[in-house]
Design a protein around this motif. Structure first.
Motif, mmCIF file in Angstrom:
data_model
loop_
_atom_site.group_PDB
_atom_site.id
_atom_site.type_symbol
_atom_site.label_atom_id
_atom_site.label_comp_id
_atom_site.label_asym_id
_atom_site.label_seq_id
_atom_site.Cartn_x
_atom_site.Cartn_y
_atom_site.Cartn_z
ATOM 1 N N SER A 198 3.803 -0.513 4.189
ATOM 2 C CA SER A 198 4.195 -1.834 4.662
ATOM 3 C C SER A 198 4.359 -2.829 3.518
ATOM 4 O O SER A 198 3.948 -2.571 2.386
ATOM 5 C CB SER A 198 3.168 -2.349 5.674
ATOM 6 N N THR B 222 6.802 -5.285 7.990
ATOM 7 C CA THR B 222 7.055 -6.343 7.017
ATOM 8 C C THR B 222 6.567 -7.654 7.621
ATOM 9 O O THR B 222 7.005 -8.034 8.710
ATOM 10 C CB THR B 222 8.547 -6.454 6.666
ATOM 11 N N GLY C 51 7.878 -1.116 4.109
ATOM 12 C CA GLY C 51 8.209 -2.184 5.037
ATOM 13 C C GLY C 51 8.981 -1.691 6.238
ATOM 14 O O GLY C 51 9.348 -0.510 6.360
#
Length: 618
Positions: free
Chosen positions: A496, A471, A604
Motif C-alpha cells: 500500500s 492508497t 497502492g
C-alpha cells in the motif's frame, strides 16, 4: 462469469482518458507513459447483474481473500420480473391499495404522471417470480432514463438541488414525469411482495410526523427501480427505505434518495439513514443496492444498531454515490441553521453493526465529519449488541474493494466494542479490503482525527483483517490501536501507499490506558507496537510518506511526495496518485514503489481499476 480474484496478474494496457469529473488523472503529455507502464488489476464488472444470473444464480465467487462473498443474489433486469398480465390505468387520487388488491398477479398499474396518491399499506398478493405486479408512472419508457440508468429529481420537475452534484435531465428538459406516492403511515408505507416500482416519487406530507418513508417489513421480492425518495421540504424525516422485520430479496436500483436528516439530540429522530435496518426476529437476506444516489445526515447505509434475533445476510452494495451536502456542516458557505437551531447530526457513510457476507464495491463515499457520537470516519465495521438486545449480532465476511473515499475525517473504523450495558456482540472478523483510494482527509476542522484506520478490540477479539493495495493520503495516523487483551490474530497490511501526518507516531495508541498493547509500546516505534498487538501479522511492502517514526524492514519510508514518485499529491489531495515509472513530465524520478508489490505490480491501489469501477457513479 468467472469470479473476480483478490488481485489478478497485471498486464500493460493503453486506456482512454478518464471522465472529466475524475478527481485524479494522468497529465496529457505523459498519458501514454502513465497508462502503459502502470500495472493494471482487473477492474470489476459494472453491470447491474454482473454477479447474478437470470433465475437469481449467484456468481460472486467463493471468497475474496479472507472474506466469504455473498452466496445469494437478486436478478433485477426487467426480463427477470415479468408482468405479462393486463395494463390497468389508475385514476389520479384514487385508492392505490384497492387497485393493487383488485389486480391480478402479473398486471401493470399505470399511474398518471404528476398525480399523487396517499399510501399507508399496499397489500401482499403472494405472487410468484413469473408474475410481478408492476406499479409505474404512465410516462412512456422512451421518456424515462433507460433501464439500468439512474433517475434524478429532474424527472419530477426539479432541475437542481442546492449543494448536490449536477444530475441528469430529461431529453426535452425538466418535467413532471413521475407519479407521486405520499406516505401517511408514520412508520413508513408497507409495500407487499413481488412488486416492481418504476418511475415513482415517494415523499411525505408537509404537515405530518413521519419517521420512515418506506418499510419493507415482511416484504418479499420488491424492486425500487428509478425512484426518487425524499421527505417534504424542510421536514425532519429519519429514514428512507427500511429493511426490517423479515425483508427478503429487496433491491433499490438506479434511484435517488435525498434529504433524510435528523437534528434532535434525543427522541425518535437522532440517526438518519437513506437505506438499511436489520431489526426484528425474522430472517433478512439477499439485498441489493446498485447505482443509487444515497443521501442522509446520519449514515447513508446502516445495518444493525437495534434489537434483533437474526443477522442480515448476502448484501450487495455496488456503484452508489454515498453523499451528504456540505451545506449541512456548520461554518461552510451556504450553511443555513435548522428551524430549531440544532445542527444536522452527521455520523458516517456506511456502518455495519450486524451483517454477514457484504460486498461493498465501486462506490464513491464522501463528506463525513464528527461532532456528535462519532468522529467522521467514512466506513465503520463495528458489530454491536445494542443495549444487550442483540446477542446474536455479528459482522463477518465483508469485502471492500475498488471504492473511492474523499473529504472525510477518517477512512476506516474497525471495532469490537461492548455496548453501554457491557454486552458483547457474537463476533467480528474476516474483512478483505483492497484497491481503495482515499484522500482529502481532515482532522480538527472536521472534529476528527484524519487517520486511515482506528482498530479497537474489546470482546470478542477482532480477527482476520486483510488490507492490501490501498492508497490513502491522511492528515493523521496510519493506524491506531486499542487492545488490552490477547494479541489479535491474522492482521495484514501490505502493498500500500500512505502519506500520514507528523503530529503523532504513524502507528499509535488509540487509548485504553497502560494495559493497551499500543500505549505501552508506541514510544518504541511501529514494529514494537505491531509485535505487541498482533500474532501473526504482516506489515510489509508499504510506501509510507512520513516525517517521523520507524517501520519494520520491508517497508519504504520516505520524506516527501516528490521523493515517493507520486505524480500529483499536495496537502493530502491526490489529483493524480499514480506512481512514476520514469523521470518525465510530472515526475522528478521513478517511484521506489513502482513494480515493488509482492505480485509485481505497483504499490497502492490500482487507480486505473478504481477509476473504471466508479466511472459514472458521481
Amino acid at each position: 462469469m468467472a469470479p473476480l480474484p483478490l488481485r489478478s496478474s497485471r498486464v500493460p494496457v493503453v486506456k482512454s482518458l478518464p471522465p472529466k469529473k475524475s478527481h485524479f488523472f494522468c497529465l496529457a503529455s505523459a498519458f501514454v507513459v502513465c497508462s502503459t507502464l502502470s500495472a493494471l488489476a482487473a477492474a470489476p464488472p459494472t453491470g447491474e447483474n454482473a454477479y447474478c444470473g437470470k433465475g437469481n444464480v449467484a456468481q460472486f465467487g467463493a471468497k475474496d481473500g479472507v472474506a466469504e462473498l455473498p452466496k445469494a443474489c437478486y436478478y433485477t433486469a426487467l426480463d427477470g420480473t415479468p408482468s405479462p398480465g393486463k395494463q390497468i390505468r389508475v385514476a389520479a387520487n384514487s385508492d392505490l391499495a384497492a387497485a393493487i388488491g383488485n389486480a391480478k398477479c402479473g398486471d401493470t398499474l399505470l399511474l398518471p404522471a404528476g398525480a399523487s396518491f396517499n399510501v399507508n399499506e399496499l397489500p401482499s398478493k403472494k405472487c410468484d417470480d413469473q408474475h410481478y405486479i408492476t406499479v409505474r408512472t404512465d410516462t412512456l419508457d422512451s421518456k424515462l432514463p433507460p433501464e439500468g440508468t439512474r433517475i434524478s429529481p429532474a424527472w419530477a420537475g426539479v432541475a437542481s438541488l442546492p449543494g448536490r452534484p449536477p444530475f441528469a435531465q430529461p431529453s426535452n428538459g425538466t418535467a413532471k414525469l413521475l407519479a407521486t406516492l405520499v406516505v401517511r403511515r408514520a412508520s413508513g408505507a408497507i409495500v407487499g411482495d413481488h412488486v416492481r416500482f418504476i418511475g415513482i416519487e415517494w415523499t411525505t406530507p408537509p404537515d405530518a410526523d413521519i419517521g420512515r418513508i418506506v418499510t419493507a417489513e415482511h416484504s418479499d421480492h420488491v424492486i425500487f427501480d428509478r425512484n426518487w425518495v425524499h421527505p417534504a421540504d424542510g421536514r425532519e424525516v429519519g429514514h428512507g427505505i427500511g429493511i426490517i422485520h423479515g425483508s427478503h430479496m429487496i433491491a433499490v436500483i438506479n434511484s435517488y434518495i435525498s434529504g433524510l436528516n435528523c437534528i434532535a439530540r434525543t427522541g425518535k429522530c437522532t440517526d438518519a439513514t437513506a437505506v438499511g435496518g436489520g431489526s426484528g426476529d425474522d430472517p433478512i437476506s439477499t439485498l441489493k443496492f446498485y447505482n443509487n444516489f444515497l443521501e442522509s445526515s446520519g449514515e447513508n447505509i446502516l445495518f444493525g444498531g437495534s434489537a434483533a434475533r437474526q443477522v442480515p445476510t448476502d448484501i450487495e452494495i455496488r456503484r452508489n454515490h454515498l453523499f451528504r451536502p456540505m451545506l449541512w456542516k456548520e461554518g461552510q458557505p451556504g450553511y443555513t441553521p435548522t428551524a430549531s437551531g440544532e445542527p444536522y447530526i452527521v455520523k458516517n457513510n456506511c456502518e455495519l453493526k450486524n451483517a454477514i457476507r457484504v460486498l461493498l464495491e465501486a462506490n464513491l463515499l464522501e463528506n463525513s465529519w464528527g461532532g456528535f457520537s462519532q468522529t467522521g470516519y467514512s466506513i465503520l465495521i463495528t458489530p454491536k449488541n445494542q443495549s444487550g438486545e442483540c446477542p446474536i449480532c455479528r459482522v463477518n465476511d465483508v469485502t471492500i474493494r475498488f471504492n473511492r473515499i474523499r473529504n472525510v475525517a477518517g477512512v476506516l473504523q474497525i471495532a469490537n466494542a461492548l455496548a453501554k450495558t457491557g454486552a458483547a456482540a457474537a463476533d467480528g472478523g474476516r474483512y478483505s479490503i483492497h484497491d481503495l483510494f482515499a484522500d482529502d482527509l481532515h482532522d480538527k476542522d472536521y472534529k476528527g482525527g484524519g487517520s486511515f484506520l482506528i482498530l479497537i478490540s474489546a470482546q470478542p477479539p477482532v480477527h482476520d483483517i486483510q488490507i492490501n493495495h490501498v492508497t490513502a493520503f491522511v492528515s493523521g495516523v496510519l493506524l491506531s490501536i486499542l487492545n488490552s487483551g490477547a494479541k489479535l490474530t491474522n492482521f495484514t497490511l501490505t502493498n500500500s501507499v500512505f502519506s500520514v501526518g507528523d503530529r503523532r507516531p504513524p502507528v499509535a495508541s488509540a487509548g485504553g490506558g497502560p494495559e493497551s498493547c499500543a500505549s505501552k509500546n508506541q514510544g518504541l516505534g511501529s514494529e514494537a507496537v505491531l509485535q505487541a498487538c498482533f500474532d501473526p501479522y504482516k506489515f510489509d511492502r508499504n510506501l509510507i510518506i512520513s516525517g517521523r517514526g520507524s517501520f519494520p524492514k520491508g517497508n519504504i519510508a520516505i520524506g516527501s511526495p516528490e521523493a515517493a514518485g507520486i505524480r500529483d499529491l499536495k496537502d493530502v489531495i491526490g489529483k493524480d496518485p499514480r506512481l512514476c515509472h520514469a523521470k518525465g513530465p510530472g515526475c522528478a524520478k521513478a517511484s521506489p514503489g513502482a513494480g515493488a508489490a509482492s505480485d509485481g505490480s505497483d504499490l497502492g491501489a490500482d487507480i486505473d481499476a478504481v477509476e473504471a469501477a466508479i466511472a459514472g457513479v458521481e
